[in-house]
Design an enzyme around this catalytic site. Structure first.
Site, PDB file in Angstrom:
ATOM      1  N   HIS A  92     -17.501 -53.525 -12.410  1.00 21.88           N
ATOM      2  CA  HIS A  92     -18.640 -54.253 -11.844  1.00 21.88           C
ATOM      3  C   HIS A  92     -19.616 -53.215 -11.283  1.00 21.88           C
ATOM      4  O   HIS A  92     -19.183 -52.267 -10.614  1.00 21.88           O
ATOM      5  CB  HIS A  92     -18.152 -55.195 -10.742  1.00 21.88           C
ATOM      6  CG  HIS A  92     -19.256 -56.000 -10.132  1.00 21.88           C
ATOM      7  ND1 HIS A  92     -19.801 -57.109 -10.758  1.00 21.88           N
ATOM      8  CD2 HIS A  92     -19.946 -55.847  -8.972  1.00 21.88           C
ATOM      9  CE1 HIS A  92     -20.762 -57.598 -10.002  1.00 21.88           C
ATOM     10  NE2 HIS A  92     -20.878 -56.857  -8.918  1.00 21.88           N
ATOM     11  N   ASP A 106     -14.966 -61.016  -9.291  1.00 25.89           N
ATOM     12  CA  ASP A 106     -15.345 -59.742  -8.663  1.00 25.89           C
ATOM     13  C   ASP A 106     -14.628 -59.515  -7.325  1.00 25.89           C
ATOM     14  O   ASP A 106     -15.178 -58.848  -6.434  1.00 25.89           O
ATOM     15  CB  ASP A 106     -16.872 -59.672  -8.454  1.00 25.89           C
ATOM     16  CG  ASP A 106     -17.649 -59.787  -9.759  1.00 25.89           C
ATOM     17  OD1 ASP A 106     -17.118 -59.386 -10.802  1.00 25.89           O
ATOM     18  OD2 ASP A 106     -18.783 -60.298  -9.730  1.00 25.89           O
ATOM     19  N   ALA A 146     -22.486 -43.591 -14.089  1.00 30.62           N
ATOM     20  CA  ALA A 146     -21.274 -43.466 -13.264  1.00 30.62           C
ATOM     21  C   ALA A 146     -20.153 -44.338 -13.824  1.00 30.62           C
ATOM     22  O   ALA A 146     -18.978 -43.948 -13.808  1.00 30.62           O
ATOM     23  CB  ALA A 146     -21.579 -43.845 -11.825  1.00 30.62           C
TER      24      ALA A 146
HETATM   25  C1  GRF Z   1     -21.980 -53.034 -16.958  1.00 30.13           C
HETATM   26  O1  GRF Z   1     -22.966 -52.738 -16.002  1.00 30.13           O
HETATM   27  C2  GRF Z   1     -20.750 -53.558 -16.301  1.00 30.13           C
HETATM   28  O2  GRF Z   1     -20.524 -53.007 -15.048  1.00 30.13           O
HETATM   29  C3  GRF Z   1     -21.048 -55.015 -16.177  1.00 30.13           C
HETATM   30  O3  GRF Z   1     -21.734 -55.353 -17.340  1.00 30.13           O
HETATM   31  C4  GRF Z   1     -22.380 -54.209 -17.855  1.00 30.13           C
HETATM   32  C5  GRF Z   1     -21.894 -54.043 -19.253  1.00 30.13           C
HETATM   33  O4  GRF Z   1     -22.576 -53.013 -19.936  1.00 30.13           O
HETATM   34  N1  GRF Z   1     -19.831 -55.777 -15.976  1.00 30.13           N
HETATM   35  P1  GRF Z   1     -22.019 -52.497 -21.323  1.00 30.13           P
HETATM   36  O5  GRF Z   1     -21.914 -53.705 -22.250  1.00 30.13           O
HETATM   37  O6  GRF Z   1     -20.694 -51.867 -21.081  1.00 30.13           O
HETATM   38  O7  GRF Z   1     -23.054 -51.531 -21.805  1.00 30.13           O
END
Ligand code: GRF
Length: 214
Positions: A113, A149, A177
């Site tokens: 998250h 979450d 990050a």
């Molecule tokens: C990321 O920011 C993750 O933390 C959130 O959704 C986004 C997914 O991005 N749960 P990706 O599909 O991995 O590029």
């Protein structure tokens, strides 16, 4: 534990965290998670093509083709069982899971998250952080429980918030990050070096340090 954990990555979109995990698994011979399946609830998820290009088996379970959450989760569970999956990694998977599903996979399912939980749950996370005026944000890897979450934290990485940041600026900094944290955290869980015991995450050796990124 011995051997590599058979791991499924669940996505809904672009899959950049999935790609970071695939890169880690491909680039480190001893990486302890064997990415055996990438599964999407959306047929058009961009991450599917990236997984296919890497030679990883992919599967789509379209949530729109199921009558409700329970039916969708049953299909998901069946697919994971059929593939012999031991560890489930949510990476931008935009579905709420039923308590029955989260209970079954408790301790064997993780999520990332883009905030320092328990702050800023849900969606529009970076807007929430900027509105709150925090100086630092970051990302969190946690075990998945029925509450969104809110599961026990496994690892976190911190990023600064800069004056004048837009949500997109903060999202991009946080995502970089995430791509460092998630492969480290998944590896730790895959080895059993971080595990869920009595509702808390416990660590072996220096595991805590490897998933605490400042
Ligand atoms: C990321 O920011 C993750 O933390 C959130 O959704 C986004 C997914 O991005 N749960 P990706 O599909 O991995 O590029």
């Amino acid at each position: 534990m011995s051997g590599k954990r058979r791991t499924a990555i669940l996505i809904s979109g672009r899959g950049s965290n999935m790609a970071a995990l695939l890169d880690a698994a491909a680039g480190q011979p001893a990486y302890p998670a064997d990415i055996a399946l990438v599964l999407s609830n959306r047929p058009g998820a961009a991450g599917l093509a990236r997984a296919e290009a890497a030679g990883i088996p992919t599967q789509v379970i379209d949530h729109k083709a199921h009558a409700g959450r329970a039916e969708f989760d049953a299909a998901l569970d069946a697919a994971l069982e059929a593939a012999g999956i031991e560890l489930v990694v949510l990476a931008g998977f935009m579905r709420l899971l039923t308590p029955g599903f989260t209970e079954k996979w408790l301790g064997r399912m993780v999520n990332i998250h883009p905030s320092l939980l328990p702050s800023f749950k849900g969606v529009h996370v970076h807007e929430q952080a900027l509105a709150a005026g925090v100086r630092f944000s970051g990302c969190t890897v946690h075990f998945v429980t029925a509450d969104m979450d809110a599961g026990p934290i496994i690892g976190q990485a911190v990023v600064p918030v800069h004056p004048g940041d837009t949500p997109d600026d903060l999202a991009a900094r946080t995502l970089a990050a995430e791509h460092r944290l998630y492969p480290a955290a998944v590896a730790l869980v895959a080895t059993g070096g971080a595990r869920l015991e009595a509702g808390r995450t416990v660590y072996d050796g220096d595991g805590w340090d490897t998933v605490t990124l400042t």
